[in-house]
Scaffold this active site. Sequence first.
Site, PDB file in Angstrom:
ATOM      1  CG  ASN A 110      -1.686   1.180   1.160  1.00 19.46           C
ATOM      2  OD1 ASN A 110      -1.936   2.168   0.419  1.00 19.46           O
ATOM      3  ND2 ASN A 110      -2.492   1.413   2.511  1.00 19.46           N
ATOM      4  CD1 TRP A 111       3.363   1.004  -2.911  1.00 19.03           C
ATOM      5  CD2 TRP A 111       3.494   2.504  -4.705  1.00 19.03           C
ATOM      6  NE1 TRP A 111       3.868   0.264  -4.015  1.00 19.03           N
ATOM      7  CE2 TRP A 111       4.194   1.121  -4.874  1.00 19.03           C
ATOM      8  CE3 TRP A 111       3.565   3.309  -5.774  1.00 19.03           C
ATOM      9  CZ2 TRP A 111       4.921   1.198  -6.296  1.00 19.03           C
ATOM     10  CZ3 TRP A 111       4.090   3.362  -6.990  1.00 19.03           C
ATOM     11  CH2 TRP A 111       4.909   2.121  -7.302  1.00 19.03           C
ATOM     12  CE  LYS A 112      -0.259   3.313   4.830  1.00 15.48           C
ATOM     13  NZ  LYS A 112       0.001   3.364   6.275  1.00 15.48           N
ATOM     14  CG  HIS A 165      -5.716   1.802   5.448  1.00 15.29           C
ATOM     15  ND1 HIS A 165      -5.190   2.978   6.287  1.00 15.29           N
ATOM     16  CD2 HIS A 165      -4.680   1.105   5.156  1.00 15.29           C
ATOM     17  CE1 HIS A 165      -4.126   2.299   6.629  1.00 15.29           C
ATOM     18  NE2 HIS A 165      -3.715   1.555   5.904  1.00 15.29           N
ATOM     19  CD  GLU A 212      -2.854   5.421   6.919  1.00 15.25           C
ATOM     20  OE1 GLU A 212      -2.764   5.533   5.471  1.00 15.25           O
ATOM     21  OE2 GLU A 212      -2.014   5.166   7.477  1.00 15.25           O
ATOM     22  CD  GLU A 239      -3.318  -2.058   7.548  1.00 14.60           C
ATOM     23  OE1 GLU A 239      -2.461  -2.664   6.959  1.00 14.60           O
ATOM     24  OE2 GLU A 239      -3.707  -1.126   7.342  1.00 14.60           O
ATOM     25  N   GLY A 261       2.684   2.684  10.835  1.00 14.38           N
ATOM     26  CA  GLY A 261       3.945   3.649  10.494  1.00 14.38           C
ATOM     27  C   GLY A 261       4.393   4.168  11.880  1.00 14.38           C
ATOM     28  CB  SER A 273       5.652  -1.215  11.921  1.00 15.42           C
ATOM     29  OG  SER A 273       5.167   0.006  12.062  1.00 15.42           O
ATOM     30  N   GLY A 282       3.125  -0.763   4.086  1.00 11.48           N
ATOM     31  CA  GLY A 282       2.862   0.354   3.857  1.00 11.48           C
ATOM     32  C   GLY A 282       4.551   0.914   3.651  1.00 11.48           C
ATOM     33  N   GLY A 283       4.993   1.554   4.564  1.00  9.70           N
ATOM     34  CA  GLY A 283       6.391   2.093   4.579  1.00  9.70           C
ATOM     35  C   GLY A 283       7.406   1.076   3.722  1.00  9.70           C
TER      36      GLY A 283
END
Length: 254
Positions: A9-11, A99, A101, A171, A177, A217, A238-239
């Site tokens: 997930n590149w966000k 998600h 977010e 999640e 993150g 993470s 993510g990251g």
Amino acid sequence: MRKNLVAGNWKMNTTYQDGLALVSEITNMVQDEVTGSDVEVVICPPFPFLAAIGKQLPENSRFHLGAQNCSQKESGAYTGEVSARMLQSVGCEYVILGHSERRQYFREDNELLSQKLKAALATGLKPIFCVGESLETREADDTFKFISQQLQEGLFHLSNEEFDQVVIAYEPIWAIGTGKTATSAQAQEVHAYIREQIAQAYDAEAALNTTILYGGSANAQNARELFSQPDVDGGLIGGASLKSRDFTDIIKSF
Ligand code: 13P
């Protein structure tokens, strides 16, 4: 059937140029290094890059394209929205829905998410539906109750056939993150609970066949341990999905 799956997930990250470069690095590295594993990989870049990145993914390979959101509406005068059909027409097979977010910053609630799920499924997209508790909820010992409510209100209204198409991602919000990963035991405990809930809402076979990913993470160092848990079928990353070496190492963790 449930499968091993790693989704990136590149966000809201990268430019078009950097995104193309990243995906070309990833596909080359995975092609060279990941053999003998049936892990599926889903790349979820921002909307404007989907069509181009989809074309860059090798055909009939382990790679699939996913979006990070879609509208609950089919089409029409909804300025700024992107429909499930549009996503499908540029080659998306998956769409992340719910998600934390989106729930937190864009006020998406279980009612709206139910409609988005229906829209995605009606078009043939496979939803990656996210659930997960806040630190406050965990510390109050309400994790299971909270997850159960997200599943009941958000997901379990689907028919058996619809539910078959869904991937679930656990999640925990406190791990997203933050560099603070759930321990493999914490992840396994919630994944097993989610599977139990599915068995109750549908049946044992549905529970066994649902792919459940861990997100928060996850990285090249902890992926192997997380993925070795019996109810953890992969990760929503993510990251670490923004670095070709890290993401490839996560894919290789199976
Ligand atoms: P991080 O891997 O950056 O913690 O993000 C997880 C996530 O939200 C994936 O959807």
